[in-house]
Write a protein that holds these residues in place. Structure first.
Motif, PDB file in Angstrom:
ATOM      1  N   ILE A 285      23.321 -18.315  60.469  1.00  0.00           N
ATOM      2  CA  ILE A 285      23.944 -19.863  60.545  1.00  0.00           C
ATOM      3  C   ILE A 285      24.639 -20.848  61.595  1.00  0.00           C
ATOM      4  O   ILE A 285      24.276 -21.974  61.455  1.00  0.00           O
ATOM      5  N   LEU A 286      25.128 -20.156  62.375  1.00  0.00           N
ATOM      6  CA  LEU A 286      25.405 -21.341  64.196  1.00  0.00           C
ATOM      7  C   LEU A 286      24.386 -21.393  64.807  1.00  0.00           C
ATOM      8  O   LEU A 286      24.393 -22.455  65.490  1.00  0.00           O
ATOM      9  N   GLY A 287      23.183 -20.971  64.159  1.00  0.00           N
ATOM     10  CA  GLY A 287      22.267 -21.503  64.645  1.00  0.00           C
ATOM     11  C   GLY A 287      21.703 -21.795  66.264  1.00  0.00           C
ATOM     12  O   GLY A 287      22.623 -20.997  67.243  1.00  0.00           O
ATOM     13  N   ASP A 288      21.527 -22.673  66.829  1.00  0.00           N
ATOM     14  CA  ASP A 288      20.488 -22.821  68.637  1.00  0.00           C
ATOM     15  C   ASP A 288      21.207 -23.699  69.320  1.00  0.00           C
ATOM     16  O   ASP A 288      21.243 -24.334  70.453  1.00  0.00           O
ATOM     17  N   SER A 289      22.372 -24.701  69.049  1.00  0.00           N
ATOM     18  CA  SER A 289      23.253 -24.908  69.076  1.00  0.00           C
ATOM     19  C   SER A 289      23.651 -24.877  71.094  1.00  0.00           C
ATOM     20  O   SER A 289      24.795 -23.724  70.564  1.00  0.00           O
ATOM     21  N   PRO A 290      23.658 -25.286  72.502  1.00  0.00           N
ATOM     22  CA  PRO A 290      24.036 -25.359  73.321  1.00  0.00           C
ATOM     23  C   PRO A 290      26.259 -25.006  72.816  1.00  0.00           C
ATOM     24  O   PRO A 290      26.790 -24.481  73.151  1.00  0.00           O
ATOM     25  N   ARG A 291      26.211 -25.850  71.758  1.00  0.00           N
ATOM     26  CA  ARG A 291      28.056 -26.349  71.994  1.00  0.00           C
ATOM     27  C   ARG A 291      28.409 -24.686  71.010  1.00  0.00           C
ATOM     28  O   ARG A 291      29.463 -24.734  71.405  1.00  0.00           O
ATOM     29  N   LEU A 292      27.545 -24.185  70.797  1.00  0.00           N
ATOM     30  CA  LEU A 292      28.448 -23.508  69.961  1.00  0.00           C
ATOM     31  C   LEU A 292      27.807 -21.665  70.070  1.00  0.00           C
ATOM     32  O   LEU A 292      27.911 -21.070  69.550  1.00  0.00           O
ATOM     33  N   ARG A 293      27.430 -21.826  71.922  1.00  0.00           N
ATOM     34  CA  ARG A 293      27.018 -20.379  72.117  1.00  0.00           C
ATOM     35  C   ARG A 293      28.128 -19.590  71.940  1.00  0.00           C
ATOM     36  O   ARG A 293      27.875 -18.135  71.530  1.00  0.00           O
ATOM     37  N   ILE A 294      28.922 -20.441  72.941  1.00  0.00           N
ATOM     38  CA  ILE A 294      30.154 -18.621  72.047  1.00  0.00           C
ATOM     39  C   ILE A 294      30.401 -17.916  70.893  1.00  0.00           C
ATOM     40  O   ILE A 294      30.761 -16.425  70.675  1.00  0.00           O
ATOM     41  N   ALA A 295      30.835 -19.095  70.619  1.00  0.00           N
ATOM     42  CA  ALA A 295      30.806 -19.192  68.959  1.00  0.00           C
ATOM     43  C   ALA A 295      30.038 -17.802  68.194  1.00  0.00           C
ATOM     44  O   ALA A 295      30.153 -16.585  67.780  1.00  0.00           O
ATOM     45  N   ARG A 296      28.804 -17.887  68.797  1.00  0.00           N
ATOM     46  CA  ARG A 296      26.979 -17.435  67.960  1.00  0.00           C
ATOM     47  C   ARG A 296      27.343 -16.101  68.692  1.00  0.00           C
ATOM     48  O   ARG A 296      26.981 -14.828  68.280  1.00  0.00           O
ATOM     49  N   GLU A 297      27.812 -15.558  69.765  1.00  0.00           N
ATOM     50  CA  GLU A 297      28.156 -14.095  70.966  1.00  0.00           C
ATOM     51  C   GLU A 297      28.832 -13.893  70.300  1.00  0.00           C
ATOM     52  O   GLU A 297      28.672 -12.737  69.932  1.00  0.00           O
ATOM     53  N   ILE A 298      30.570 -14.463  69.988  1.00  0.00           N
ATOM     54  CA  ILE A 298      31.203 -13.941  69.433  1.00  0.00           C
ATOM     55  C   ILE A 298      31.006 -13.218  67.386  1.00  0.00           C
ATOM     56  O   ILE A 298      31.011 -12.164  67.353  1.00  0.00           O
ATOM     57  N   ALA A 299      30.296 -14.092  67.374  1.00  0.00           N
ATOM     58  CA  ALA A 299      29.692 -13.816  65.115  1.00  0.00           C
ATOM     59  C   ALA A 299      28.621 -12.950  65.928  1.00  0.00           C
ATOM     60  O   ALA A 299      29.143 -11.761  64.468  1.00  0.00           O
ATOM     61  N   ILE A 300      27.621 -12.690  67.089  1.00  0.00           N
ATOM     62  CA  ILE A 300      26.768 -10.884  66.215  1.00  0.00           C
ATOM     63  C   ILE A 300      27.487 -10.109  66.887  1.00  0.00           C
ATOM     64  O   ILE A 300      26.692  -9.116  67.325  1.00  0.00           O
ATOM     65  N   ALA A 301      28.671 -10.127  68.370  1.00  0.00           N
ATOM     66  CA  ALA A 301      28.725  -9.082  69.510  1.00  0.00           C
ATOM     67  C   ALA A 301      29.987  -8.489  68.589  1.00  0.00           C
ATOM     68  O   ALA A 301      30.471  -7.721  69.725  1.00  0.00           O
ATOM     69  N   HIS A 302      30.917  -8.820  67.502  1.00  0.00           N
ATOM     70  CA  HIS A 302      32.331  -8.710  67.359  1.00  0.00           C
ATOM     71  C   HIS A 302      32.367  -7.132  66.327  1.00  0.00           C
ATOM     72  O   HIS A 302      33.756  -6.633  66.501  1.00  0.00           O
ATOM     73  N   HIS A 303      31.647  -7.006  66.286  1.00  0.00           N
ATOM     74  CA  HIS A 303      31.173  -5.394  65.791  1.00  0.00           C
ATOM     75  C   HIS A 303      30.514  -4.416  66.457  1.00  0.00           C
ATOM     76  O   HIS A 303      31.010  -2.930  66.453  1.00  0.00           O
ATOM     77  N   GLU A 304      30.366  -4.762  67.986  1.00  0.00           N
ATOM     78  CA  GLU A 304      29.700  -3.863  68.472  1.00  0.00           C
ATOM     79  C   GLU A 304      30.621  -2.823  69.706  1.00  0.00           C
ATOM     80  O   GLU A 304      32.028  -3.574  69.569  1.00  0.00           O
ATOM     81  N   ASN A 305      30.427  -1.632  70.013  1.00  0.00           N
ATOM     82  CA  ASN A 305      31.501  -0.874  70.484  1.00  0.00           C
ATOM     83  C   ASN A 305      30.833  -0.895  72.072  1.00  0.00           C
ATOM     84  O   ASN A 305      29.785  -0.448  72.259  1.00  0.00           O
ATOM     85  N   TRP A 306      32.058  -0.435  72.725  1.00  0.00           N
ATOM     86  CA  TRP A 306      32.255  -0.223  74.333  1.00  0.00           C
ATOM     87  C   TRP A 306      31.055   1.197  74.569  1.00  0.00           C
ATOM     88  O   TRP A 306      30.523   0.965  75.290  1.00  0.00           O
ATOM     89  N   ASP A 307      31.034   1.816  74.030  1.00  0.00           N
ATOM     90  CA  ASP A 307      30.459   3.157  74.049  1.00  0.00           C
ATOM     91  C   ASP A 307      28.410   2.748  73.237  1.00  0.00           C
ATOM     92  O   ASP A 307      27.574   4.215  73.176  1.00  0.00           O
ATOM     93  N   GLY A 308      28.169   1.426  72.612  1.00  0.00           N
ATOM     94  CA  GLY A 308      26.810   1.557  72.267  1.00  0.00           C
ATOM     95  C   GLY A 308      27.115   2.505  70.641  1.00  0.00           C
ATOM     96  O   GLY A 308      25.809   2.174  70.145  1.00  0.00           O
ATOM     97  N   SER A 309      27.977   2.441  69.742  1.00  0.00           N
ATOM     98  CA  SER A 309      27.916   2.806  68.835  1.00  0.00           C
ATOM     99  C   SER A 309      28.679   2.047  67.312  1.00  0.00           C
ATOM    100  O   SER A 309      28.516   2.193  66.345  1.00  0.00           O
ATOM    101  N   GLY A 310      28.615   0.799  67.563  1.00  0.00           N
ATOM    102  CA  GLY A 310      29.224  -0.239  66.793  1.00  0.00           C
ATOM    103  C   GLY A 310      27.485  -0.329  66.646  1.00  0.00           C
ATOM    104  O   GLY A 310      26.455  -0.078  66.068  1.00  0.00           O
TER     105      GLY A 310
END
Length: 395
Positions: A285-310
């Motif tokens: 949904i957030l696409g590839d806009s440079p302005r939304l890079r941080i938002a995109r990283e948050i959307a894709i990674a906020h359920h990843e876990n430090w130990d790799g189990s996310g």
């Protein structure tokens, strides 16, 4: 001497032009404040370390309603650092303000004390006490130039070496044009930035509209994320960006059926798989806009876990984007504190206990970046205040 002054003024003007060009190049990716702009511009003109220029500059602007004039005096400290005074205010009907208005009407004014006054002491009566107090040494000359634009103002430069000249006035006029133009541009960028932030906030609200406490949740997660980033000593641009981008963590839920989002009790395996797709949906949904890079990283990674189990990609450790790691901790804290269809809210103390010892769903050592976790415990009282302030404000 005139040739030397001309060369000096040309160099200073070239420096101002280079600064303007760089600012215009950076305008799409850099949000600058008026103070940052002043320091950049003033550093090109103020005297010091063998350069010709005034020892101090007073920047003053009139309020939009014309009720007050406000300004600050700037000078070089140890020939390198631009230092500013406290804010100086005065009535626009005062004699000092009248003198400024008169000077502005003439485009620029060059005054040396010996040309108009019997003594340096008498010359001091022309200047506001706040200005004299910060300049410290007696003022022997000054040049005034007006700043045009939506917010009218003036630049008053004090104490050029020897006599103030028309060459000096040319440089000061160039600086007035630069400040007026870039302030106007900065205001327009700020307006665009506000519209941008409003738009993504609207999108975040729309994506979570089915769930309880939506407005308060996304605002709190923004604040938690900003507090974590700031207390980790991260760059101010990153802190500002994550402070409005963290709310996009669950943007992908717009593609998950409401019946699953609001289901009471446990989800079956198929429903859980659909939930686990929302980070991927969010990235799409957030696409590839440079302005939304941080938002995109948050959307894709906020359920990843430090130990790799996310999920969704089982990223591990520092392979998880930092913005995603920050948003994860912020989101988990707020989820623990908030009422959901499947749970009652926890107190701050109960949430802290889970961050220390874990529970059936949260394993702090396995799930969170240890540096982030350490920072959280240092500022946990801030998290509590953020939750309480927004809970009261929007209840």
């Amino acid at each position: 001497m005139s040739l030397e002054l001309c060369e000096m003024s040309l160099k200073q003007t070239q420096d101002l032009l280079r600064l303007t060009d760089q600012t215009l190049q950076d305008i799409c990716c850099k949000r600058f404040t008026s103070e940052e702009l002043y320091v950049e511009v003033l550093g090109k003109v103020l005297g010091g370390k063998g350069r010709r220029g005034p020892s101090s500059i007073f920047l003053v602007f009139q309020e939009h309603d014309g009720s007050l004039c406000r300004g600050r005096v700037f000078h070089m400290k140890e020939g390198a650092l631009v230092e500013r005074s406290e804010e100086i205010t005065f009535d626009p009907l005062s004699s000092y303000a009248v003198n400024l208005v008169h000077a502005q009407e003439q485009e620029n004014v060059v005054v040396n004390w010996a040309d108009r006054y019997e003594s340096i002491e008498a010359f001091q009566d022309y200047f506001h006490p706040g200005v004299k107090g910060f300049v410290v040494s007696p003022i022997t000359n000054f040049i005034t130039c007006r700043i045009s634009g939506e917010t009218p103002g003036a630049i008053i430069a004090f104490n050029y070496p020897g006599r103030a000249t028309n060459y000096d006035a040319d440089v000061l006029r160039s600086m007035a044009v630069v400040i007026g133009s870039l302030l106007t541009l900065s205001d327009e960028v700020s307006a665009t930035e506000k519209a941008f932030i409003y738009t993504i906030e609207t999108l975040a609200r729309a994506c979570e509209a089915a769930e309880e406490d939506t407005g308060r949740h996304i605002l709190r997660v923004n604040r938690y994320a900003g507090a974590l980033a700031a207390n980790m000593g991260l760059p101010i641009d990153f802190v500002e960006t994550i402070s409005y981008s963290a709310q996009m963590h669950d943007v992908g839920k717009i593609k998950v059926p409401t019946s699953i989002l609001l289901k009471e009790g446990s989800l079956n395996d198929q429903e859980m798989e659909q939930i686990k797709m929302h980070p991927i949906y969010g990235e799409q949904i957030l696409g590839d806009s440079p302005r939304l890079r941080i938002a995109r990283e948050i959307a894709i990674a906020h359920h990843e876990n430090w130990d790799g189990s996310g999920y969704p990609y089982q990223l591990k450790g520092e392979n998880i984007p930092l913005a995603g790691r920050i948003a994860k901790l912020a989101d988990v804290y707020d989820a623990l504190r908030s009422k959901r269809s499947y749970k009652e809210p926890l107190s701050h103390e109960a949430a802290l206990a889970i961050f220390r010892n874990g529970d059936s769903r949260v394993n702090p050592q396995a799930h969170f970046d240890p540096v982030l976790l350490e920072t959280f415990f240092k500022i946990e009282h801030i998290f509590a205040k953020i939750y309480e302030s927004f809970d009261q404000k929007l209840s």
